[in-house]
Design a protein around this motif. Structure first.
Motif, short mmCIF file in Angstrom:
data_model
loop_
_atom_site.label_atom_id
_atom_site.label_comp_id
_atom_site.label_asym_id
_atom_site.label_seq_id
_atom_site.Cartn_x
_atom_site.Cartn_y
_atom_site.Cartn_z
N THR A 91 101.34 87.52 51.50
CA THR A 91 101.60 85.99 51.83
C THR A 91 101.87 85.32 50.34
O THR A 91 101.82 84.15 50.30
N ASP A 93 100.21 86.00 47.66
CA ASP A 93 99.08 86.34 46.59
C ASP A 93 99.19 87.52 45.51
O ASP A 93 99.65 88.79 46.34
N TRP A 96 96.95 90.61 46.30
CA TRP A 96 97.31 91.16 47.75
C TRP A 96 98.63 92.13 47.49
O TRP A 96 99.01 93.22 47.91
N ARG A 97 99.60 91.28 46.93
CA ARG A 97 101.07 92.08 46.94
C ARG A 97 100.77 93.46 45.88
O ARG A 97 101.33 94.15 46.34
N GLN A 121 86.46 90.07 51.25
CA GLN A 121 86.51 89.09 50.13
C GLN A 121 85.02 88.71 49.58
O GLN A 121 85.04 87.88 48.54
N GLN A 144 86.87 92.60 47.30
CA GLN A 144 87.56 91.45 46.52
C GLN A 144 87.21 91.82 44.98
O GLN A 144 87.92 91.72 43.90
#
Length: 259
Positions: A91, A93, A96-97, A121, A144
């Motif tokens: 997205t 982020d 996350w990527r 998270q 997270q």
């Protein structure tokens, strides 16, 4: 019990051993309690220990088989969603990527399928988990805390360790272990459910009192569930670590995560 035994032959001996230990402890505690309440009775009622043993077997084994039956109808991703994990997509982020890129790299290095990726998270500890009945439906979950606190090489070592678990069929083993741990500790879990506040944050005293009683009674089962987890995982960590070193070709990232 037969369903659980067929599904997890490596886990069943430990499960049976720990269950027998739990039943023995419960028999001893109830026998002492009976003597304390009825000190003038010189012997226990007929079938006292047999009834306790059969009830314990029925409750724990029945709960384990029911939970296993439920899990058999869920993928690893479904179970992670029940635990509160959300699926990770690109997205924009950065964290996350980076995670998705590392997962793709480890899938390529290991020759294993790319699992669905999730994140817990609300969990700030450093941990990861691979679940699934097969490599095709495997799902990876990273906390997270791991995303926030680990460098790229450390995250790579953590993810590689979970791919090592996938290669060792630990995803399926973990699904079976979830059922066995739930079977041992379901009474404690039920008690905690009654003690939890409702959607409006209110705690009802009668429900809380009942929950506290059930949680206390089931506490020994909860301890046995944690013991089963510790015993089972102790023998599989080193093999997953070895595969992780093979995939990353570096011991620094995984070593720093373990430290």
């Amino acid at each position: 019990m037969s369903q659980a035994a067929e599904a997890a032959p490596g886990l069943t001996p430990w499960f049976v051993l720990i269950l027998m230990g739990l039943i023995t402890v419960v028999n001893v505690l109830l026998a002492l309690a009976f003597k304390a309440v009825f000190p003038l009775m010189h012997r226990w009622p007929t079938g006292f220990f047999e009834i306790i043993t059969l009830c314990m077997l029925a409750l724990v084994v029945g709960a384990t088989c029911w939970r296993l039956w439920c899990l058999r109808r869920r993928t690893g991703s479904d179970v992670l969603a029940e635990l509160g994990a959300i699926e990770v997509h690109d997205t924009g982020d950065a964290l996350w990527r980076r995670l998705l890129n590392v997962v793709d790299e480890m899938a390529l290095a290991s020759g294993l399928p790319v699992p669905r990726v999730h994140c817990l998270q609300h969990e700030q500890g450093i941990n990861a988990l691979m679940l699934g009945w097969s490599q095709a439906d495997a799902a990876l979950c990273v906390t997270q805390g791991a995303l926030n606190r680990l460098s790229r090489s450390e995250l790579q070592g953590l993810v590689a360790h979970e791919f090592g678990r996938m290669a060792e069929a630990d995803g399926e083993r973990h699904m079976n272990l979830l059922a066995m741990v739930w079977g041992l500790s379901w009474l404690h879990i039920l008690g905690l459910h009654f003690m939890a506040p409702d959607a409006q944050g209110r705690v009802r005293p009668p429900a809380w009192a009942l929950g506290a009683l059930l949680a206390s009674i089931g506490w020994l089962g909860w301890v046995c569930g944690r013991l089963l987890q510790a015993v089972v995982y102790r023998g599989h960590e080193s093999r997953a670590d070895g595969r992780a070193l093979q995939y990353t070709r570096s011991r620094d990232g995984l070593g720093q995560v373990l430290r």
